[in-house]
Structures are given as C-alpha cells and as structure tokens.
Design a protein around this motif. Structure first.
Motif, PDB file in Angstrom:
ATOM      1  N   ASP A  67      -3.136  -4.227  10.198  1.00 59.79           N
ATOM      2  CA  ASP A  67      -2.880  -4.703   8.841  1.00 59.79           C
ATOM      3  C   ASP A  67      -3.004  -6.224   8.804  1.00 59.79           C
ATOM      4  O   ASP A  67      -2.080  -6.937   9.175  1.00 59.79           O
ATOM      5  CB  ASP A  67      -1.476  -4.280   8.403  1.00 59.79           C
ATOM      6  CG  ASP A  67      -1.164  -4.704   6.973  1.00 59.79           C
ATOM      7  OD1 ASP A  67      -2.054  -5.291   6.321  1.00 59.79           O
ATOM      8  OD2 ASP A  67      -0.042  -4.444   6.508  1.00 59.79           O
ATOM      9  N   TYR A  97      -2.856  -8.270   6.423  1.00 63.74           N
ATOM     10  CA  TYR A  97      -1.902  -8.911   5.528  1.00 63.74           C
ATOM     11  C   TYR A  97      -0.622  -9.278   6.272  1.00 63.74           C
ATOM     12  O   TYR A  97      -0.002 -10.311   5.997  1.00 63.74           O
ATOM     13  CB  TYR A  97      -1.560  -7.980   4.358  1.00 63.74           C
ATOM     14  CG  TYR A  97      -0.607  -8.609   3.357  1.00 63.74           C
ATOM     15  CD1 TYR A  97      -1.102  -9.426   2.342  1.00 63.74           C
ATOM     16  CD2 TYR A  97       0.764  -8.414   3.440  1.00 63.74           C
ATOM     17  CE1 TYR A  97      -0.243 -10.021   1.434  1.00 63.74           C
ATOM     18  CE2 TYR A  97       1.645  -9.006   2.542  1.00 63.74           C
ATOM     19  CZ  TYR A  97       1.129  -9.804   1.528  1.00 63.74           C
ATOM     20  OH  TYR A  97       1.987 -10.406   0.647  1.00 63.74           O
ATOM     21  N   GLY A  98      -0.239  -8.443   7.218  1.00 61.73           N
ATOM     22  CA  GLY A  98       0.984  -8.689   7.965  1.00 61.73           C
ATOM     23  C   GLY A  98       0.767  -9.474   9.238  1.00 61.73           C
ATOM     24  O   GLY A  98       1.629  -9.500  10.110  1.00 61.73           O
ATOM     25  N   SER A 158       3.934 -11.759   7.955  1.00 64.67           N
ATOM     26  CA  SER A 158       3.271 -12.292   6.777  1.00 64.67           C
ATOM     27  C   SER A 158       3.684 -13.746   6.566  1.00 64.67           C
ATOM     28  O   SER A 158       4.669 -14.234   7.128  1.00 64.67           O
ATOM     29  CB  SER A 158       3.631 -11.468   5.543  1.00 64.67           C
ATOM     30  OG  SER A 158       4.986 -11.686   5.173  1.00 64.67           O
ATOM     31  N   GLU A 177       3.993  -4.982   2.523  1.00 63.20           N
ATOM     32  CA  GLU A 177       3.741  -5.383   1.138  1.00 63.20           C
ATOM     33  C   GLU A 177       4.775  -4.804   0.181  1.00 63.20           C
ATOM     34  O   GLU A 177       5.101  -5.415  -0.838  1.00 63.20           O
ATOM     35  CB  GLU A 177       2.334  -4.961   0.709  1.00 63.20           C
ATOM     36  CG  GLU A 177       1.240  -5.782   1.391  1.00 63.20           C
ATOM     37  CD  GLU A 177      -0.130  -5.499   0.815  1.00 63.20           C
ATOM     38  OE1 GLU A 177      -0.470  -6.082  -0.225  1.00 63.20           O
ATOM     39  OE2 GLU A 177      -0.860  -4.694   1.412  1.00 63.20           O
ATOM     40  N   GLU A 189       8.289  -6.916   1.291  1.00 62.09           N
ATOM     41  CA  GLU A 189       8.257  -8.323   1.661  1.00 62.09           C
ATOM     42  C   GLU A 189       9.213  -9.188   0.841  1.00 62.09           C
ATOM     43  O   GLU A 189       9.960 -10.005   1.403  1.00 62.09           O
ATOM     44  CB  GLU A 189       6.831  -8.856   1.520  1.00 62.09           C
ATOM     45  CG  GLU A 189       6.669 -10.301   1.937  1.00 62.09           C
ATOM     46  CD  GLU A 189       5.242 -10.769   1.754  1.00 62.09           C
ATOM     47  OE1 GLU A 189       4.730 -11.446   2.659  1.00 62.09           O
ATOM     48  OE2 GLU A 189       4.646 -10.464   0.693  1.00 62.09           O
ATOM     49  N   ASP A 190       9.226  -9.018  -0.471  1.00 57.41           N
ATOM     50  CA  ASP A 190      10.045  -9.890  -1.327  1.00 57.41           C
ATOM     51  C   ASP A 190      11.531  -9.716  -1.047  1.00 57.41           C
ATOM     52  O   ASP A 190      12.256 -10.695  -0.854  1.00 57.41           O
ATOM     53  CB  ASP A 190       9.742  -9.621  -2.805  1.00 57.41           C
ATOM     54  CG  ASP A 190       8.359 -10.124  -3.212  1.00 57.41           C
ATOM     55  OD1 ASP A 190       7.824 -11.000  -2.495  1.00 57.41           O
ATOM     56  OD2 ASP A 190       7.822  -9.638  -4.220  1.00 57.41           O
TER      57      ASP A 190
END
Length: 310
Positions: free
Chosen positions: A68, A70-71, A40, A13, A16-17
């Motif tokens: 996790d 989210y991932g 992700s 998180e 990521e970007d």
C-alpha cells in the motif's frame, strides 16, 4: 500510556484521521506498534513530535496485506523523533531509503528493519543493527541478483548485527569479505542471505565457495554466521586445507545450501571441525522466520544433519 499495539486488520485510509488525533493525545508514548503500511505522512508527522518515542515498529506476522504506497510515505524531517532508537518500516526499500537520508535520520537510531526492495542509498552512521528483508510476495518469480554493491552503503556504518534475506544468493568475493572485516570490526551476528529460494529457471550465483568460510575467522567478535554455500564443486578439485579457527563463533547457519552428493559429507564435516575452536558450536540448516519455503530438500536436510553430528 507508555506502550500501544494497534490491531492488525485496520485500514490506514479509513482510520488515519481518528488515529492521528488519538496519537497526538498520547504524548508520553515510548513504544508503538502499528499495522503494516501505516507510515502515512499524517501519522509520521504526528509521531515525529513525540519527545519520548523510542520504538516504532510495524506488525507483519500473519499479514497478507498487499503493498500500500499510501501507507508508506515515510518522512523523517530534521529534528523529528528526537530519541527514536528502533524503527521498522515495511515498504519498498528504494522509496524508503530516499526518505531516510543520513542528514534527516534521528541521531539516536541504532536498530533499523526495512523490507521488500533491493537497494540502499544512504545510512545513518549511528546504526548498529540492520535487518534487510528483501523477499518478494509469495508466488513472485524474482530474477534480480543481490550484489555486494547493493549493501555497500552499510560499510560506512559501525554495525554489530546484519541480517539479509533475499530469494537469490548474495554475490560476494573473498575481497568483499576482507572489506566487511575492515568496516565492521565489532560485528557479532552476520547473516548473509543463507535462506535462498532458488529456482532452476533463474541464472544466479551459486553461493560462497565453502573454502572461503575460513576468511570469516578474521572477524574477532563474530558469534553467529549465516552463509549460502557452494559445496560440491569445491570438493571435486581440492582437499580440505588447514584453516584458522573462529575465535568466538557459537552458531553457523547454512540455510538452504545444497549438498547433492553423500560422498562430500565427511569432507564438509572435516572442514567445519577445522574451523571450530568451540566444540559446542551449533550448525543449523533449513529455514527460519524469513520465508516459508516448503521445498527445501529433505535429503539435503538429512545430509546436513550427518555433517553436524560427524
């Protein structure tokens, strides 16, 4: 750049970007190793458009990262990853396979590694090598039994290698072995959860009857076999029968199978000898990379060594 390996201590998180922007610019990547839990949706969408990416794996060695979700938002959209051959995704197996339908998986995929879960729902028919690492986190009491039906979706796949790791023995029968032989005639390496983490508090199957090892001799191409064996009960009631020989077997792993009585050592050695067409066949025991089991009985290890050297 053709190959990229990212540090293991990154947080998805937090990075990521910027990582997505970097990966978008590396359009010539052929091999990428991500940290654990880095599949992700943003990252996978970006990578899915890469026309040359063949290997996508995750580093889990020496990783203590908690699960996790989210991932683990793996999406394999139709047309994505056009040349992907090898995929490793360490996530809940049920969630992963829900996203890994045969109609969306890359047609080129031949090697698939997936970890932490307990069931399959569909498989790409192009797969040749499958790893199922189904051990829970360290210290977790795991009571579920792995049944043959749980891996039955793989029967429609022309596998040549299958590796299964699970804390409890795989429950399968002689008829199931016959089904595997029919479904996988070119199977070379078959490891059916020989490294069991058995707890006396959990009622689980006791492993494959050692006499049924002879059934595996009908695999014409098999060179490596791993099985968790039930030894002592068999030799209480039967003599060693004549057995066919393995035509090509080079390695037999009994993992953490238990010999609890020294009196069975000679009988086991005779049975193994009757199955061997290759005098140089290697018999191994104990644990490997699947799970750091520390309580494998030293006495059992000594007895298996006597079997192997008899």
């Amino acid at each position: 750049m053709l190959t990229l390996k990212l540090p293991e201590d990154m947080l998805v998180e937090a990075t990521e970007d910027i990582l997505t922007k970097l990966l978008a610019e590396l359009s010539t990547l052929e091999s990428l190793q991500l940290p654990q839990f880095f599949l992700s949706e943003k990252i996978m969408t970006t990578l899915g458009s890469h026309r040359g990416l063949k290997h996508l794996t995750q580093c889990t060695q020496n990783s203590n990262a908690p699960y996790d979700p989210y991932g683990c938002k793996l999406r394999l959209r139709p047309g994505s990853f056009p040349v992907l051959e090898r995929l490793a995704c360490n996530m809940d197996l049920i969630q992963a396979t829900e996203r890994f339908r045969a109609n969306t998986a890359p047609r080129t995929l031949s090697h698939f590694y997936i970890g932490t879960g307990h069931a399959l729902v569909s498989c790409n028919r192009g797969l040749r090598q499958v790893f199922l690492d189904l051990y829970p986190e360290l210290g977790t009491q795991y009571t579920e039994v792995l049944c043959f039906g749980d891996i039955s979706p793989l029967l429609g796949v022309h596998l040549t290698e299958l590796y299964i790791g699970h804390p409890n023995p795989l429950a399968y029968t002689g008829n199931d072995i016959a089904t595997m032989i029919h479904s996988w005639p070119d199977m070379r390496c078959l490891f059916l959860n020989e490294e069991v983490v058995y707890s006396g508090e959990v009622e689980v199957p006791q492993g494959l009857n050692i006499a049924d090892l002879a059934l595996f001799t009908k695999f014409p191409q098999l060179t490596d076999l791993g099985a968790y064996l039930q030894v002592d009960e068999y030799f209480k009631v039967m003599q060693v029968p004549p057995s066919p020989e393995f035509p090509k077997l080079e390695n037999l792993s009994v993992g953490t199978s238990a010999i609890t009585k020294e009196t069975t050592i000679n009988d086991v050695a005779l049975l193994f000898a009757s199955l061997m067409s290759n005098e140089d066949m290697i018999i191994s025991w104990g644990v490997s990379e699947w799970f750091p089991i520390s309580d494998f009985q030293a006495e059992a290890a000594d007895w298996w060594e006597k079997v192997a050297t008899s």
